[in-house]
Design an enzyme around this catalytic site. Structure first.
Site, PDB file in Angstrom:
ATOM      1  N   LYS A   1     -39.658 -21.687 -19.131  1.00 27.70           N
ATOM      2  CA  LYS A   1     -39.617 -20.374 -19.758  1.00 27.70           C
ATOM      3  C   LYS A   1     -40.862 -20.081 -20.566  1.00 27.70           C
ATOM      4  CE  LYS A   1     -35.564 -21.573 -21.230  1.00 27.70           C
ATOM      5  NZ  LYS A   1     -34.314 -21.676 -21.954  1.00 27.70           N
TER       6      LYS A   1
ATOM      7  N   GLY B   1     -33.670 -27.743 -25.347  1.00 28.88           N
ATOM      8  CA  GLY B   1     -32.439 -28.209 -24.742  1.00 28.88           C
ATOM      9  C   GLY B   1     -32.656 -29.196 -23.607  1.00 28.88           C
TER      10      GLY B   1
ATOM     11  N   GLY C   1     -33.656 -23.106 -28.827  1.00 25.70           N
ATOM     12  CA  GLY C   1     -34.343 -21.884 -29.261  1.00 25.70           C
ATOM     13  C   GLY C   1     -34.579 -21.827 -30.763  1.00 25.70           C
TER      14      GLY C   1
HETATM   15  P1  ADP Z   1     -36.417 -26.771 -22.641  1.00 22.37           P
HETATM   16  O1  ADP Z   1     -34.941 -26.467 -22.553  1.00 22.37           O
HETATM   17  O2  ADP Z   1     -36.686 -28.227 -22.890  1.00 22.37           O
HETATM   18  O3  ADP Z   1     -37.121 -25.876 -23.633  1.00 22.37           O
HETATM   19  P2  ADP Z   1     -36.968 -25.077 -20.360  1.00 22.37           P
HETATM   20  O4  ADP Z   1     -35.605 -24.514 -20.499  1.00 22.37           O
HETATM   21  O5  ADP Z   1     -38.124 -24.200 -20.646  1.00 22.37           O
HETATM   22  O6  ADP Z   1     -37.072 -26.444 -21.215  1.00 22.37           O
HETATM   23  O7  ADP Z   1     -37.175 -25.569 -18.854  1.00 22.37           O
HETATM   24  C1  ADP Z   1     -36.430 -26.586 -18.274  1.00 22.37           C
HETATM   25  C2  ADP Z   1     -36.318 -26.378 -16.798  1.00 22.37           C
HETATM   26  O8  ADP Z   1     -37.594 -26.254 -16.218  1.00 22.37           O
HETATM   27  C3  ADP Z   1     -35.656 -27.549 -16.124  1.00 22.37           C
HETATM   28  O9  ADP Z   1     -34.493 -27.102 -15.470  1.00 22.37           O
HETATM   29  C4  ADP Z   1     -36.693 -28.015 -15.101  1.00 22.37           C
HETATM   30  O10 ADP Z   1     -36.155 -28.384 -13.861  1.00 22.37           O
HETATM   31  C5  ADP Z   1     -37.549 -26.797 -14.932  1.00 22.37           C
HETATM   32  N1  ADP Z   1     -38.907 -27.130 -14.445  1.00 22.37           N
HETATM   33  C6  ADP Z   1     -39.846 -27.837 -15.085  1.00 22.37           C
HETATM   34  N2  ADP Z   1     -40.950 -27.940 -14.339  1.00 22.37           N
HETATM   35  C7  ADP Z   1     -40.704 -27.278 -13.195  1.00 22.37           C
HETATM   36  C8  ADP Z   1     -41.469 -27.017 -12.015  1.00 22.37           C
HETATM   37  N3  ADP Z   1     -42.710 -27.479 -11.871  1.00 22.37           N
HETATM   38  N4  ADP Z   1     -40.893 -26.266 -11.043  1.00 22.37           N
HETATM   39  C9  ADP Z   1     -39.630 -25.802 -11.188  1.00 22.37           C
HETATM   40  N5  ADP Z   1     -38.867 -26.018 -12.279  1.00 22.37           N
HETATM   41  C10 ADP Z   1     -39.390 -26.743 -13.266  1.00 22.37           C
HETATM   42 MG    MG Z   2     -33.793 -25.005 -21.464  1.00 25.58          MG
END
Ligand code: ADP
Ligand code: MG
Length: 397
Positions: free
Chosen positions: A202, A354, A377
């Site tokens: 994101k 998360g 968040g």
């Molecule tokens: P966080 O919750 O730790 O802040 P996000 O919600 O931003 O992380 O993103 C997590 C998601 O991003 C995971 O489901 C992961 O599979 C996906 N992701 C990470 N790198 C890639 C990639 N190169 N291509 C597709 N999905 C990805």
């Molecule tokens: Mg997430």
């Protein structure tokens, strides 16, 4: 940002009085009347023990899921009450309403040494809109207020900011206190070099955070789908990789502002779109048109690990790849391992977000870093802005 802690409440405040506690019991349900993962319930035990030890009478409110202001029985908190009772070892009563006369009456009648859990606050139409009348009604459920739901403190909802406006004292629970300590340290006085790693998907949500770290971090490692957006911003081909079109321009601006501090992958693991097949390691500037980049490659992992090992402070948010899928978890594992190793060598190491928190827990390394933020968040917003609506609603220390 020093807030009054639940530890500072004296006997006169606690004994026999109703503590209206906002907790975060937004837990996964197993669909068979049980709870899938009790971590969030267990995390509140220290604060509840402290209140019970002081002979306060805890009245708990939480949200679960996104029922959108109407009753959805499948998102009832009832299953949580049974699990909480088991963990806490005292009677936990559940009430099927929240802002009713019955709830107020039940709160007054709650015996000392017992706990009352109210129904999902998001069943109430005014909760997410922070209806002032709802905030006033919720405040009738307690004599003072404690917020131990760090993960929802970025939401200006009635149970988070409305109710505490009418209650004194309004204090931070132990979970919130621990989160604030760790996150404030990252914001205010990181030991250098300060290294951060961003991954995940994101990028749009994370831009304010990345901008705030651009000024303060010495090195910003970028992996995950976010890296693809940066590669695209540099005009490189990214094939079928996940990128956020809306964020390409901003990514280019960020990269231009700190070219010496941003570290992008030099190699990536590619595969067929949406599948764990056809996997290969390629240079980051040579992603084939028909494949997608789903993980950082081995040379990148080594570079990232070396940077993390040198860090005085390390903050990690967002998995390095599509770690849920077979064959794309190595990058995330290697950053998790580097984080644990650095922490053991004295680096102050915080994991927030998360999915990254889940990744380090699944790797069995969560206990080896300095702090794993439960906030998602909320942690990111606190790191970017230094405060949260739910914190503003609490008394100053
Ligand atoms: P966080 O919750 O730790 O802040 P996000 O919600 O931003 O992380 O993103 C997590 C998601 O991003 C995971 O489901 C992961 O599979 C996906 N992701 C990470 N790198 C890639 C990639 N190169 N291509 C597709 N999905 C990805
Ligand atoms: Mg997430």
């Amino acid at each position: 940002m020093k807030k009054r802690s639940v530890r500072s409440l004296d006997a006169a405040t606690l004994a026999g009085r109703r503590a209206l506690v906002r907790v975060d019991y937004n837990v996964p349900l197993d669909g068979a009347g049980g709870v899938g993962d009790a971590a969030r319930i267990e995390a509140t035990l220290p604060t509840l023990d402290l209140l019970l030890d002081g002979r306060a009478r805890p009245i708990l409110m939480s949200h679960l899921g996104r029922p959108g202001g109407r009753v959805r029985p499948e998102e009832s908190l009832r299953p949580v009450a049974a699990v909480l009772q088991q963990c806490l070892g005292v009677p936990v009563h559940f009430l099927e309403s929240t802002d009713t006369d019955l709830a107020v009456q039940t709160s007054h009648e709650l015996p000392e040494g017992e706990v009352l859990l109210l129904e999902n606050t998001r069943f109430l139409p005014g909760e997410t809109a922070n209806d002032p009348a709802l905030g006033r009604r919720l405040a009738l459920l307690g004599d003072f207020y404690v917020n131990d739901a760090f993960g929802t403190m970025h939401r200006a909802h009635a149970s988070v900011v409305g109710a505490p406006a009418h209650l004194t004292p309004a204090a931070a629970g132990l979970l919130v206190e621990a989160e604030l300590e760790a996150l404030a340290c990252l914001r205010e006085s990181p030991r250098r070099p300060f290294v951060v790693a961003f991954g995940g998907a994101k990028i749009g949500d994370k831009i304010p955070l990345m901008e705030s770290f651009l000024e303060r971090a010495d090195r910003i490692l970028i992996g995950g789908a976010i890296a693809n957006t940066f590669l695209a911003a540099m005009g490189l081909p990214v094939g079928e990789s996940m990128i956020e079109d809306d964020a390409v321009t901003t990514a280019a601006e960020l990269a231009a502002r700190a070219p010496d501090r941003l570290v992008l992958p030099v190699d990536v693991v590619v595969g067929e779109p949406g599948r764990s097949s056809g996997q290969a390691v390629v240079a980051a500037e040579a992603i084939p048109w028909n494949l997608a980049a789903y993980d950082i490659g081995p040379d990148t992992r080594e570079q990232f690990a070396a940077a993390i090992a040198k860090a005085g402070t390390f903050f990690w948010n967002g998995p390095m790849g599509w770690f849920e899928a077979e064959g794309y978890g190595e990058g995330t594992l290697s950053v998790a391992g580097a984080a644990a190793a650095a922490a053991e060598a004295g680096t102050f190491t915080v994991v927030g977000g998360g999915d990254s928190a889940r990744a380090i827990r699944e790797a069995g390394l969560a206990d080896r870093v300095s702090h794993v933020s439960t906030g998602g968040g909320a942690s990111l917003e606190f790191l970017a802005h230094g405060t949260l609506p739910g914190l503003e609603a609490l008394d100053d220390a």
